[in-house]
Design an enzyme around this catalytic site. Structure first.
Site, PDB file in Angstrom:
ATOM      1  N   ARG A 141       0.789  -1.222   0.000  1.00 35.93           N
ATOM      2  CA  ARG A 141       0.000   0.000   0.000  1.00 35.93           C
ATOM      3  C   ARG A 141       0.825   1.277   0.000  1.00 35.93           C
ATOM      4  NH1 ARG A 141      -2.821  -3.737   1.470  1.00 35.93           N
ATOM      5  NH2 ARG A 141      -0.904  -4.294   2.493  1.00 35.93           N
ATOM      6  N   THR A 142       1.755   1.376   0.954  1.00 37.68           N
ATOM      7  CA  THR A 142       2.416   2.663   1.157  1.00 37.68           C
ATOM      8  C   THR A 142       3.235   3.030  -0.079  1.00 37.68           C
ATOM      9  OG1 THR A 142       2.531   2.074   3.483  1.00 37.68           O
ATOM     10  CG2 THR A 142       3.815   3.984   2.782  1.00 37.68           C
TER      11      THR A 142
ATOM     12  N   LYS B 109      25.712  -3.279  -0.049  1.00 40.32           N
ATOM     13  CA  LYS B 109      27.190  -3.187  -0.041  1.00 40.32           C
ATOM     14  C   LYS B 109      27.677  -2.408   1.166  1.00 40.32           C
ATOM     15  CE  LYS B 109      26.824  -2.520  -4.991  1.00 40.32           C
ATOM     16  NZ  LYS B 109      26.887  -1.392  -5.931  1.00 40.32           N
TER      17      LYS B 109
ATOM     18  N   ARG C 103      10.964   3.978   3.773  1.00 42.56           N
ATOM     19  CA  ARG C 103      10.593   3.000   4.814  1.00 42.56           C
ATOM     20  C   ARG C 103      11.861   2.254   5.201  1.00 42.56           C
ATOM     21  NH1 ARG C 103       5.577  -1.119   4.759  1.00 42.56           N
ATOM     22  NH2 ARG C 103       4.581   0.856   5.304  1.00 42.56           N
TER      23      ARG C 103
ATOM     24  N   HIS D 205       4.363   5.648  11.729  1.00 43.76           N
ATOM     25  CA  HIS D 205       3.944   5.479  10.329  1.00 43.76           C
ATOM     26  C   HIS D 205       3.011   6.657  10.028  1.00 43.76           C
ATOM     27  CE1 HIS D 205       2.860   3.877   6.558  1.00 43.76           C
ATOM     28  NE2 HIS D 205       2.541   2.644   6.887  1.00 43.76           N
TER      29      HIS D 205
END
Ligand code: CP
Length: 304
Positions: free
Chosen positions: A51-52, A80, A101, A129
């Site tokens: 969704r986000t 890396k 995120r 959030h």
């Protein structure tokens, strides 16, 4: 330049303006179709999302802009050993705004400190959030007509659920709120949240049984047990189906109660609830696009 790390970064008045803009977008999408022409959104997702990430990308595309980014830390140079601070300095050369995120709490904040572009916290560990909270608030305001004088029950994983922590923080600024926390003992709401509510003299209760409290609720906010934040599989398996909202339990709910869920769901809402008009979690996901469009416009200071 403004970032969004926490829903409290916006005042209540600013949120009202943001939600007015989101509702205008909902009612007149074509007016905004070219508002971000020539602008680019970077989505930097070090953790899974449907969704986000996709609603951010849909939001920017709906505004006439473009998107770039990664959806897996292993496909970026994080694999890396590149730091978030270095990554955002590079992304700042490529894009105008970034949604990030990250599994580590505070990582988007670290990025914001080195960034040349607005950074939006799209979820950091079990912490915050904020854009899910904006989505939740817009859904409640649009469907109930107001954000004050509500009794809201939050049910499920109240310990690890970052959407819950963000939402309580945000709703605690409105008058006449009452919270009912419904969880097993192991997944109780963290003490720092209840301390904040006590300091503000906001009433709350902690209970285990969902059915007993349903008749009192204006909003029922269901949550998934956050498998990815458990330290051992055994505990997760024991707790994952502690609550299952089904059609029978919905008989205890008022006719105008709304059921929200940030999604994804696993078993905590039976699919037989989906057709109940009080179940608004899919509509909620649509509001997530409108509010992210409004947020991008606001942070980029674009007035169509
Ligand atoms: N609500 C939410 O954050 O969903 P995703 O994890 O799919 O982005």
């Amino acid at each position: 330049m403004r970032h969004l790390m926490n829903p409290l970064d916006f005042t209540v008045e600013e949120l009202d303006r943001l939600f007015d803009l989101a509702n205008d977008i909902e009612n007149d999408m074509p007016k905004y179709a070219h508002a971000c022409a020539g602008k680019k959104l970077a989505t930097c997702f070090y953790e899974p999302s449907t969704r986000t990430r996709l609603s951010f990308e849909a939001a920017m595309l709906n505004l006439g802009g473009s998107v770039l980014g990664f959806s897996d830390a292993n496909s970026s140079s994080a694999a890396k050993g590149e730091s978030v601070s270095d990554t955002i300095r590079i992304i700042s050369c490529y894009a105008d705004i970034c949604a990030m995120r990250h599994p580590k709490e505070g990582a988007p904040m670290v990025a914001a400190e080195k960034s040349g572009i607005p950074v939006i916290n799209a979820g950091d560990g079990g912490h915050q959030h904020p854009t899910q909270t904006l989505t939740d608030l817009l859904t409640i305001r649009s469907l109930r007509g107001h954000l004050d004088h509500l009794t809201i029950g939050l049910c499920g994983d109240l310990k690890f659920g970052r959407t819950v922590h963000s939402l309580i923080n945000a709703l605690s600024r409105y008058e006449g709120m009452r919270f009912i926390f419904i969880s097993p003992d192991e997944l109780r709401i963290p003490d720092y949240i209840t301390e904040m509510l006590r300091a503000k003299d906001i009433p709350y209760e902690e209970v285990i049984r969902l059915e007993d409290k349903m008749p009192e609720l204006d909003i029922l906010y269901m949550t998934r047990v956050q498998k990815e934040r458990f330290f051992n599989e055994e505990d997760y398996i024991r707790l994952k189906d502690f609550y299952i909202l089904d059609r029978k339990k919905m008989q205890h709910a008022p006719q105008d109660m709304l059921v929200l869920h940030p999604l994804p769901r696993v078993n905590e809402i039976s699919t037989d609830v989906d057709d109940d008009p009080r179940a608004v979690y899919f509509k909620q996901a649509q509001y997530g696009v409108y509010v992210r469009m409004a947020l991008i416009l606001t942070l980029l200071q674009i007035q169509p």
